[in-house]
Design a protein around this motif. Structure first.
Motif, PDB file in Angstrom:
ATOM      1  N   ASP A 135     -55.235 124.760 180.113  1.00 32.43           N
ATOM      2  CA  ASP A 135     -55.573 124.891 178.685  1.00 32.43           C
ATOM      3  C   ASP A 135     -55.415 126.325 178.194  1.00 32.43           C
ATOM      4  N   THR A 136     -55.726 127.282 179.073  1.00 33.91           N
ATOM      5  CA  THR A 136     -55.634 128.692 178.686  1.00 33.91           C
ATOM      6  C   THR A 136     -54.497 129.417 179.400  1.00 33.91           C
ATOM      7  N   ASP A 137     -53.793 128.701 180.307  1.00 35.61           N
ATOM      8  CA  ASP A 137     -52.709 129.274 181.104  1.00 35.61           C
ATOM      9  C   ASP A 137     -53.193 130.503 181.882  1.00 35.61           C
TER      10      ASP A 137
END
Length: 106
Positions: free
Chosen positions: A7-9
């Protein structure tokens, strides 16, 4: 040991060990075994274990399999691969023909 958050890499360290066998008497394999067991004890959700070829030993791969996880690791050519259960069997990885047809990535 790291976890990836798509989701946030971002990657996050969730466990690490300092290799110091003179102090704690543990091998590198002991450390990774303990880290995997620690993930289970803390109910950390994961599905895959990516590891260096140094950790590609039968006992550890069986342990990861027993945890219900999938592992990926390169194999050194001095390893023998056998899935028949024959204690005298095994072939060098470079002698195996691997087909990726039918493999589906999620």
């Amino acid at each position: 040991m790291f976890t990836y958050q798509p989701d946030t890499d971002e990657f996050y360290a969730i466990d690490y060990r300092i290799f110091d066998p003179e102090r704690d008497g543990q091998s590198k394999l002991d450390h990774v075994w303990d880290m995997l067991d620690g993930l289970k004890a803390r109910n950390v959700a994961y599905g895959y274990v990516l590891m260096d070829s140094w950790y590609a030993v039968t006992e550890l791969m069986v342990h990861i399999d027993d945890l219900g996880k999938i592992y990926y690791c390169p194999l050194k050519d001095n390893r023998l691969v056998d899935d028949t259960g024959n204690p005298n069997g095994g072939k060098r990885p470079t002698s195996l023909l691997v087909s990726l047809s039918g493999i589906r990535l999620r």
